[in-house]
Design an enzyme around this catalytic site. Structure first.
Site, PDB file in Angstrom:
ATOM      1  N   GLU A   1      -5.938  -2.282  -3.374  1.00 47.28           N
ATOM      2  CA  GLU A   1      -5.397  -0.885  -3.112  1.00 47.28           C
ATOM      3  C   GLU A   1      -5.939  -0.368  -4.706  1.00 47.28           C
ATOM      4  O   GLU A   1      -6.329   0.654  -4.577  1.00 47.28           O
ATOM      5  CB  GLU A   1      -3.921  -0.530  -2.925  1.00 47.28           C
ATOM      6  CG  GLU A   1      -3.703   0.759  -2.758  1.00 47.28           C
ATOM      7  CD  GLU A   1      -4.237   1.423  -1.403  1.00 47.28           C
ATOM      8  OE1 GLU A   1      -4.094   2.386  -1.343  1.00 47.28           O
ATOM      9  OE2 GLU A   1      -4.845   0.628  -0.648  1.00 47.28           O
TER      10      GLU A   1
ATOM     11  N   CYS B   1       0.773  -1.322  -0.051  1.00 49.28           N
ATOM     12  CA  CYS B   1       0.008   0.286  -0.101  1.00 49.28           C
ATOM     13  C   CYS B   1       0.982   1.102  -0.048  1.00 49.28           C
ATOM     14  O   CYS B   1       0.627   2.176  -0.833  1.00 49.28           O
ATOM     15  CB  CYS B   1      -1.033  -0.028   1.298  1.00 49.28           C
ATOM     16  SG  CYS B   1      -2.031   1.455   1.116  1.00 49.28           S
TER      17      CYS B   1
END
Length: 579
Positions: A250, A177
């Protein structure tokens, strides 16, 4: 002719061993290796409507405020995950490093509203956690709690080894991330004018492309590497699965951001104009789709399947040269081709460079290349290196051929798309269409239309002659135009051409969108000589998005003199099809 074991060995070594994989190169720690391995998936995050609009500076502020309102949910999840990981770590240095990361997140949570105001916006206040946000945050907290697919922990994760594993798994889900946001921030920063202070989202971009944020990302990756040192191969595979899942979640979050304004991506889904056209995709083959040049592979098949020296001095049954003589002949031919091709290109670019796009001048110059290519093909025929090949060996080699990462997936998505009205054509100088068709024979890709030369055969064995259909840039362009002319369909064709060699130049420029993949210096030099501009695709899309937002025309037009460059098939897929 029977396939020899030596030929099988060659295919394993040269064409990929049937697995379609590539050689893995040591690139440092596992976090670094994973970031490289899944970089193509990160591309889909960059090419989302949200980030293309943000990079253009014209993203609607409501969309941006909703996006950053989700930061709070991400930060809370990070803080909780770090807390659980710190409890699991069994090394004081590791616990200290994790504690510092947690304090950094908590501080950012406390200063979130201030930070947003520094970016030039009023704080969006409390916001519901959207579905795409909760998918990632729930996944992260579950991982940090030891709920990992394929793992069975004893009781409450009591043993030190189990705790270390959970901490490693947690950071395997956090690191991607961080790295993904850094990647996107840096990619956008790279195309902005450093002297332009008017960009609405410059401070946000500066923040996520800063040395400070890069340092935090590196720290999470270092912790992944340290915590995973004692893990088994199977446990490292678990971390990789978690890393990959985090990347996908994500990217899905970025793709889910609601955008009400018109956008230029993805091309296949925008409502203006394209939905009423047929999408005609044209593509080169050698080194555009493939990692290896087909001419060299066909020659190698000829060499390894050729008879050995005839010790009795009698001519072999197939009247073929020995493998040793074939290799010598091919080496001479390939060396001559390379040297004379370079000389031909040099002679073209030795004239004065033009100031603006000169298509007619380029066409005329490429006639020299047409003469050269025809002479070289004649040389190959006269050499007899292509005589006596079994067509089944050629097809088998095609089936085992490595295609560039993402190429097969792109075409599979195109042909399976039920909304798009699409046809796909492969245009190639390759000497054998069966080789190309075999390379695309798996799945649904046999629907691709192949236009190339062919090897003449008698009883499934090549005679050494080439049935010449496409030997020059002008003949490739003629095939391109004939295909469009012969399509008996109503409506207008929107033409995309994907190529990477000099022979593709005319088609690339005649298409509505010409996409150059690879790094052919000859193509660049010839294009530059006649005023062709090569623009990285992402920066070109950002410019077009800016024009669209400002009410200027963003229509794609042929013969604009602009070609768009990409480094991977993922960029092409992300642009045309999106996630």
């Amino acid at each position: 002719m029977k396939t020899t074991s030596s030929w099988k060995d060659l295919m394993e070594r040269e064409i990929g061993g049937g697995g379609g994989g590539v050689v893995v190169v040591d690139e440092g720690g596992i976090a670094k290796r994973f970031s490289i391995k899944y970089r193509d998936e990160a591309i889909f995050g960059l090419y989302t409507p949200f980030f293309v609009c943000l990079a253009s500076g014209n993203l609607e502020s409501d969309a941006f405020l909703h996006f950053i309102s989700q930061d709070v949910h991400f930060l809370k999840a990070f803080a909780r995950a770090y807390e659980l990981a710190e409890d699991c770590a069994d090394d004081d240095d590791d616990r200290c490093a994790i504690r510092k990361l947690r304090k950094r997140v908590l501080k950012k949570l406390q200063m979130h509203d201030t930070l947003v105001r520094e970016w030039g916006f009023e704080s969006p206040g409390e916001s519901n956690c959207q579905n795409a946000t909760s998918k990632y945050t729930d996944f992260l907290i579950a991982t940090a709690s030891g709920k990992v697919e394929g793992e069975r922990f004893s009781g409450k994760i009591a043993t030190p080894f189990e705790k270390t594993k959970v901490a490693a798994y947690t950071f395997g889900a956090v690191a991607p991330c961080m790295r993904l946001v850094v990647f996107i921030g840096n990619e956008i920063q790279a195309i902005l004018d450093p002297d332009d202070s008017s960009h609405l989202y410059k401070r946000w971009i500066d923040h996520y492309s800063s040395e400070d944020f890069e340092a935090a990302a590196l720290q999470t990756e270092d912790i992944v590497d340290k915590l995973s040192v004692s893990l088994t191969g199977e446990e490292l595979e678990v971390i990789e699965k978690l890393y990959h899942q985090a990347v996908k979640l994500e990217v899905e979050f970025f793709a889910s951001q609601s955008i009400s304004q018109p956008t230029v991506v993805p091309l296949s889904r925008i409502t203006h104009d394209i939905s009423e056209r047929y999408l005609s995709i044209f593509c080169d083959f050698d080194l555009t789709c493939t990692a290896f040049d087909s001419a060299a592979i066909l020659a190698e098949i000829a060499i390894v399947t050729a008879p050995k020296e005839d010790l009795d001095g009698h001519e072999s049954q197939l009247a073929r040269m020995s493998s040793g003589d074939l290799r010598k002949t091919w080496n001479v031919l390939s060396t001559q081709y390379t040297e004379e091709f370079d000389q031909c290109v040099k002679s073209i670019i030795s004239s004065q460079k033009v100031d603006k796009f000169d298509y007619e001048g380029l066409q005329k110059a490429l006639e020299q290349l047409a003469d050269f290519e025809k002479k070289e093909n004649a040389r190959v025929v006269q050499s007899r290196v292509l005589k006596g090949l079994n067509i089944e060996d050629i097809k088998h080699a095609g089936q085992r051929l490595i295609l560039h990462d993402g190429c097969r997936r792109f075409f599979q998505r195109i042909v399976k798309d039920e909304i798009l009205k699409t046809d796909v054509h492969v245009l190639s100088y390759c000497w054998c269409g069966d080789f190309i068709r075999s390379a695309f024979s798996s799945g649904d890709l046999n629907v691709l239309n192949v236009h190339s030369n062919e090897l003449a055969c008698e009883k499934s064995v090549t005679t050494g002659e080439i049935v010449k259909k496409m030997e020059s840039p002008s003949e490739k362009l003629q095939a391109f135009n004939n295909i469009l002319k012969n399509c008996n369909r109503e409506g207008k064709h929107f033409k995309i051409y994907i190529g990477g060699s000099v022979g593709d130049l005319l088609c690339l420029l005649e298409a509505d969108i010409g996409i150059v993949i690879g790094s052919s210096s000859s193509l660049r030099k010839l294009g530059d000589q006649f005023g062709v501009k090569f623009v990285p695709l992402f920066s070109g899309l950002v410019r077009r998005q800016r024009e669209l937002s400002e009410g200027r025309s963003s229509d794609w037009k042929p013969l604009s003199g602009i070609l768009y460059t990409v480094s991977s098939w993922a960029e092409i897929e992300a642009f045309i099809l999106g996630l």
